[in-house]
Design a protein around this motif. Structure first.
Motif, PDB file in Angstrom:
ATOM      1  N   ALA A 137       0.823  -1.209   0.000  1.00  0.00           N
ATOM      2  CA  ALA A 137       0.000   0.000   0.000  1.00  0.00           C
ATOM      3  C   ALA A 137       0.856   1.257   0.000  1.00  0.00           C
ATOM      4  N   ARG A 138       1.973   1.234   0.723  1.00  0.00           N
ATOM      5  CA  ARG A 138       2.808   2.430   0.802  1.00  0.00           C
ATOM      6  C   ARG A 138       3.527   2.715  -0.510  1.00  0.00           C
ATOM      7  N   ALA A 139       3.609   1.695  -1.379  1.00  0.00           N
ATOM      8  CA  ALA A 139       4.351   1.865  -2.626  1.00  0.00           C
ATOM      9  C   ALA A 139       3.584   2.688  -3.637  1.00  0.00           C
ATOM     10  N   PHE A 140       2.277   2.663  -3.551  1.00  0.00           N
ATOM     11  CA  PHE A 140       1.514   3.310  -4.607  1.00  0.00           C
ATOM     12  C   PHE A 140       0.256   3.922  -4.021  1.00  0.00           C
ATOM     13  N   HIS A 141       0.387   5.164  -3.618  1.00  0.00           N
ATOM     14  CA  HIS A 141      -0.752   5.885  -3.063  1.00  0.00           C
ATOM     15  C   HIS A 141      -1.023   7.105  -3.930  1.00  0.00           C
ATOM     16  N   VAL A 142      -2.231   7.173  -4.488  1.00  0.00           N
ATOM     17  CA  VAL A 142      -2.610   8.256  -5.381  1.00  0.00           C
ATOM     18  C   VAL A 142      -3.716   9.063  -4.729  1.00  0.00           C
ATOM     19  N   LYS A 143      -3.548  10.369  -4.762  1.00  0.00           N
ATOM     20  CA  LYS A 143      -4.596  11.271  -4.303  1.00  0.00           C
ATOM     21  C   LYS A 143      -5.121  12.016  -5.523  1.00  0.00           C
ATOM     22  N   TRP A 144      -6.338  11.661  -5.934  1.00  0.00           N
ATOM     23  CA  TRP A 144      -6.925  12.256  -7.126  1.00  0.00           C
ATOM     24  C   TRP A 144      -7.441  13.659  -6.811  1.00  0.00           C
ATOM     25  N   ASP A 145      -7.220  14.573  -7.726  1.00  0.00           N
ATOM     26  CA  ASP A 145      -7.672  15.961  -7.574  1.00  0.00           C
ATOM     27  C   ASP A 145      -9.114  16.064  -8.061  1.00  0.00           C
ATOM     28  N   ARG A 146      -9.994  16.516  -7.200  1.00  0.00           N
ATOM     29  CA  ARG A 146     -11.418  16.563  -7.537  1.00  0.00           C
ATOM     30  C   ARG A 146     -11.760  17.646  -8.542  1.00  0.00           C
ATOM     31  N   ARG A 147     -10.810  18.521  -8.852  1.00  0.00           N
ATOM     32  CA  ARG A 147     -11.087  19.538  -9.866  1.00  0.00           C
ATOM     33  C   ARG A 147     -11.299  18.912 -11.241  1.00  0.00           C
ATOM     34  N   VAL A 148     -10.791  17.693 -11.430  1.00  0.00           N
ATOM     35  CA  VAL A 148     -11.059  16.944 -12.657  1.00  0.00           C
ATOM     36  C   VAL A 148     -11.856  15.712 -12.265  1.00  0.00           C
ATOM     37  N   SER A 149     -13.112  15.672 -12.653  1.00  0.00           N
ATOM     38  CA  SER A 149     -13.996  14.574 -12.271  1.00  0.00           C
ATOM     39  C   SER A 149     -13.616  13.297 -13.012  1.00  0.00           C
ATOM     40  N   GLU A 150     -13.967  12.190 -12.418  1.00  0.00           N
ATOM     41  CA  GLU A 150     -13.734  10.901 -13.079  1.00  0.00           C
ATOM     42  C   GLU A 150     -14.562  10.834 -14.347  1.00  0.00           C
ATOM     43  N   ARG A 151     -13.952  10.409 -15.424  1.00  0.00           N
ATOM     44  CA  ARG A 151     -14.604  10.380 -16.732  1.00  0.00           C
ATOM     45  C   ARG A 151     -15.157   9.001 -17.031  1.00  0.00           C
ATOM     46  N   ALA A 152     -16.204   8.989 -17.824  1.00  0.00           N
ATOM     47  CA  ALA A 152     -16.791   7.713 -18.232  1.00  0.00           C
ATOM     48  C   ALA A 152     -15.840   6.932 -19.136  1.00  0.00           C
ATOM     49  N   ASP A 153     -15.028   7.670 -19.918  1.00  0.00           N
ATOM     50  CA  ASP A 153     -14.114   6.996 -20.845  1.00  0.00           C
ATOM     51  C   ASP A 153     -12.725   6.793 -20.272  1.00  0.00           C
ATOM     52  N   PHE A 154     -12.504   7.185 -19.000  1.00  0.00           N
ATOM     53  CA  PHE A 154     -11.195   6.972 -18.387  1.00  0.00           C
ATOM     54  C   PHE A 154     -11.382   6.928 -16.871  1.00  0.00           C
ATOM     55  N   SER A 155     -11.544   5.722 -16.367  1.00  0.00           N
ATOM     56  CA  SER A 155     -11.831   5.533 -14.947  1.00  0.00           C
ATOM     57  C   SER A 155     -10.580   5.745 -14.101  1.00  0.00           C
ATOM     58  N   ARG A 156     -10.767   5.800 -12.794  1.00  0.00           N
ATOM     59  CA  ARG A 156      -9.631   5.908 -11.883  1.00  0.00           C
ATOM     60  C   ARG A 156      -8.745   4.666 -11.976  1.00  0.00           C
ATOM     61  N   ASP A 157      -9.348   3.520 -12.230  1.00  0.00           N
ATOM     62  CA  ASP A 157      -8.551   2.290 -12.373  1.00  0.00           C
ATOM     63  C   ASP A 157      -7.619   2.394 -13.580  1.00  0.00           C
ATOM     64  N   LEU A 158      -8.134   2.974 -14.674  1.00  0.00           N
ATOM     65  CA  LEU A 158      -7.274   3.158 -15.841  1.00  0.00           C
ATOM     66  C   LEU A 158      -6.178   4.177 -15.540  1.00  0.00           C
ATOM     67  N   GLY A 159      -6.520   5.217 -14.775  1.00  0.00           N
ATOM     68  CA  GLY A 159      -5.503   6.184 -14.374  1.00  0.00           C
ATOM     69  C   GLY A 159      -4.420   5.539 -13.536  1.00  0.00           C
ATOM     70  N   ARG A 160      -4.823   4.681 -12.625  1.00  0.00           N
ATOM     71  CA  ARG A 160      -3.856   3.963 -11.791  1.00  0.00           C
ATOM     72  C   ARG A 160      -2.954   3.085 -12.647  1.00  0.00           C
ATOM     73  N   GLN A 161      -3.540   2.417 -13.650  1.00  0.00           N
ATOM     74  CA  GLN A 161      -2.752   1.560 -14.531  1.00  0.00           C
ATOM     75  C   GLN A 161      -1.746   2.379 -15.333  1.00  0.00           C
ATOM     76  N   ALA A 162      -2.148   3.566 -15.754  1.00  0.00           N
ATOM     77  CA  ALA A 162      -1.221   4.433 -16.497  1.00  0.00           C
ATOM     78  C   ALA A 162      -0.033   4.830 -15.632  1.00  0.00           C
ATOM     79  N   LEU A 163      -0.286   5.121 -14.371  1.00  0.00           N
ATOM     80  CA  LEU A 163       0.799   5.528 -13.472  1.00  0.00           C
ATOM     81  C   LEU A 163       1.720   4.360 -13.152  1.00  0.00           C
ATOM     82  N   ILE A 164       1.173   3.162 -13.047  1.00  0.00           N
ATOM     83  CA  ILE A 164       2.007   1.979 -12.799  1.00  0.00           C
ATOM     84  C   ILE A 164       2.896   1.690 -14.006  1.00  0.00           C
TER      85      ILE A 164
END
Length: 697
Positions: A311-338
């Motif tokens: 858990a300590r290796a990968f902690h992401v704090k998403w900025d709410r100024r950009v809402s989660e998109r239907a075409d790009f979920s938070r899971d996809l964002g996490r995969q991009a960062l990994i």
């Protein structure tokens, strides 16, 4: 990663060495291995004098005699040389070329898939060794001889009394002859100095200890030592940077350990500082930046191996100024960062302010770009709008335009129907923080399967039309949500520009101000007076890109046509300024300039174009003056010189200064180059100070 001429010929080399140096045992090649057993009667120098501590002068004298004595080993007693070895056995530069080629070959063969992307993130060029050799001037010819290319302290055995009983006065021998080569004896000396980590104050002593016996053995081997040793030192420091990147990644092990990452980063930071001159690293990343890069690399590697990330290796704090998109979920964002830490070098792009990493994954509909702040040197020119808010406003306009076009097309509205111009720009997918670093994820707008192409030599006619049409469409962007821009509240946009330019000049570092004064550029108060003589007509405001240099324009992007990227400098202001600034930053032929002005003036309402024929020269003047200060500051501080647009700007600084002074009505006080400007043309072959050498060398 020693340079070896005979990887499988250690026994033959050892036999040749033993024929010259009496008393060296046949087991010398096995001495000093991990077992700690040394069959030579003595102790490794690494035990007697560990780390980078000063070495006793008697030992240095013995090492100098041993290195010089290697030149007496006859070539005929050595194995045949490889086919790529220089045929002219006095050509020092050809030998340096072989060293660089063999090092790069080993790096690419064994490690490039693993470290290529990491090198790019750190700003280390993949072909840095070759480029270094290309910059080295002609070197003095010296006769080749036998070398040991890994003679660190662990490979030097200081003989005890029994070992010195051979009667030839030797005090040291060297082991591990797999790392033997045949070439310029000066390289063998420098290689030992660097790998044995002598304090710099002892370098001259080591050179003296080698030169004195070499004067008797082969005087011509001492030709050009005072100059050429700097080239070899530069090469060794550049080479060490690549090797230390590999060592840093291996030191991380197979688990996530932040302490290991920080320790590896601190060691690597020191190596990159030493390599900055020979590799022309304009901005060496800080230890913290290196640690974050190693962290991302380690996360990607552990994920590829199928292990679970703590858990300590990968902690992401998403900025709410950009809402989660239907075409790009938070899971996809996490995969991009990994995945970010494992991309190849060709998918990493460093700009003046951002590190951009193109990430592809089967789960993505299209590649994305992870954008992070790059470097610790602040930009002199400030951005006033949030890039993510600007991109969202542009996307909203494009959506409304598409809906309007569809509605008109389906209604059968009589008369010609012209589709609204679509602004080709990235979409913002996510915003957040990880590992104490802000990131943004955008759609990737470059072409598929090849590197982005930028109009660095100017726009083609159709591209000029596309850019003008998109700048016109920016006038339709709803800027009400972007009202934090102070320019939006200014009644006079030119006056606001002038005030900000004067502020920029006042806030320059003292060394930049001194250089500006020597060149005749006015200080802030005087500049304010001069700029205040000019005025422009008030025009309707629009959203501006603010930095339309060629590298922020992508040819034949993913959507076709010309795409505009990097909206960090966006502002609200006079639309004429955006067009003039583009022409200032981009080579623009007169016929293209006229074409763009005509199309721009005819495509926008008169409220946006009134009196443009008079006012464009006023904006041209302020941009010339701005460049004179900013490019001078870059020359003085070195900020951003690794970016291609900055490099091109500073290389033509003389013309920029002359044009700026003429536009201000001032004479050029001095034609001399700023001090740092001279460093851009000095060859960049090392930058290492000379050490003392013997009289007559």
């Amino acid at each position: 990663m020693a340079i070896r001429a005979w990887p499988n010929g250690a026994s033959e080399v050892l036999a040749a060495v033993r024929s010259q140096f009496r008393g060296i045992p046949e087991c010398s090649d096995a001495c000093g291995q991990a077992s700690g057993h040394v069959c030579v009667p003595g102790r490794p120098l690494a035990e007697r004098c560990p780390g980078d501590k000063p070495v006793d002068s008697i030992v240095i004298q013995g090492i100098g005699r041993f290195l010089a004595g290697l030149h007496q080993v006859r070539k005929e007693s050595l194995p045949p040389l490889p086919a790529d070895w220089p045929r002219n056995e006095k050509d020092s530069r050809a030998f340096l070329t072989v060293l660089a080629g063999r090092t790069e070959a080993r790096l690419r063969q064994a490690n490039w898939p693993e470290i290529g992307g990491l090198l790019a993130v750190l700003g280390v060029p993949g072909d840095g060794l070759r480029l270094f050799v290309d910059r080295v001037p002609a070197m003095t010819r010296r006769p080749y001889g036998l070398l040991h290319t890994a003679m660190g302290r662990d490979k030097v055995i200081v003989l005890d009394d029994e070992g010195r009983s051979g009667g030839d006065g030797r005090t040291v021998v060297c082991v591990a002859w797999k790392s033997a080569a045949y070439g310029d004896p000066l390289y063998g000396l420098v290689r030992h100095i660097v790998s044995a980590r002598y304090p710099e104050r002892q370098w001259g002593e080591v050179v003296d200890a080698w030169a004195a016996p070499m004067q008797r053995i082969r005087p011509t081997a001492l030709s050009g030592v005072a100059r050429d040793h700097l080239h070899y030192v530069g090469f060794e420091r550049a080479r060490a940077a690549y090797i230390d990147v590999i060592r840093a990644t291996r030191a991380l092990g197979n688990s996530f350990d932040e302490l290991r990452q920080q320790m590896a980063a601190e060691r690597l930071h020191g190596s990159l500082l030493l390599a900055a001159d020979p590799l022309r690293l304009v901005q060496v990343p800080t230890s913290d930046e290196i640690a974050r890069a190693l962290c991302r690399w380690q996360i990607a590697r552990l994920a590829q191996q199928g292990g679970s990330l703590p858990a300590r290796a990968f902690h992401v704090k998403w900025d709410r100024r950009v809402s989660e998109r239907a075409d790009f979920s938070r899971d996809l964002g996490r995969q991009a960062l990994i995945t970010e830490g494992a991309v190849p070098a060709e998918d990493v792009f460093r700009g003046t302010a951002h590190l951009n990493t193109v990430v592809s994954d089967p789960s993505f509909a299209r590649p994305v770009v992870v954008r992070r702040k790059a470097g610790s040197i602040p930009r002199r020119e400030r951005g006033f709008l949030s890039e993510h808010a600007v991109l969202k406003a542009i996307e909203d306009l494009n959506v409304r335009s598409a809906q309007n076009s569809e509605a008109l097309g389906s209604s059968g509205y009589p008369g010609p129907s012209v589709s609204p111009v679509r602004i080709r720009a990235p979409k913002v997918l996510a915003l957040g923080h990880d590992h104490h670093c802000q990131f943004a994820i955008h759609t990737y707008e470059g072409p598929s399967g090849r590197a982005p192409e930028h109009p660095v030599h100017g726009l083609l006619p159709r591209e000029a039309d596309q850019l003008v049409d998109q700048l016109g469409a920016l006038a339709q962007v709803d800027v009400r949500g972007l009202s934090l821009d102070p320019a939006a509240d200014s009644s006079d946009f030119y006056d606001w520009l002038s005030i900000n330019l004067v502020r920029l000049v006042d806030e320059l570092p003292e060394e930049s101000k001194r250089e500006a004064s020597l060149l005749g550029l006015p200080g802030g108060p005087r500049l304010k007076q001069i700029l205040g003589r000019f005025t422009v007509t008030g025009r309707a405001r629009a959203l501006l890109h603010g930095d339309l240099n060629p590298w922020n324009l992508v040819r034949n992007g993913r959507e076709g046509g010309l795409t505009i990227i990097d909206w960090e400098m966006a502002m609200i202001g006079d639309p004429l300024y955006d067009l003039v600034r583009h022409m200032h930053l981009t080579p623009t032929r007169p016929e293209i300039r006229d074409r763009m002005f005509r199309r721009w003036a005819s495509g926008l309402p008169s409220t946006h174009t009134k009196d443009w024929e008079r006012d464009w020269l006023v904006y041209r003047r302020i941009e010339l003056v701005r460049s004179a200060y900013i490019d001078l500051d870059r020359l003085v501080t070195g900020a951003g010189l690794d970016a291609p647009n900055v490099r091109r700007a500073v290389e033509s600084y003389g013309m920029t200064l002359e044009a700026a002074m003429a536009s201000l009505g001032l004479p050029v006080r001095s034609t001399r180059n700023p001090g740092p400007a001279r460093a851009l043309s000095d060859g960049g072959c090392g930058g290492t100070r000379e050490v003392d050498v013997p009289v007559g060398v």
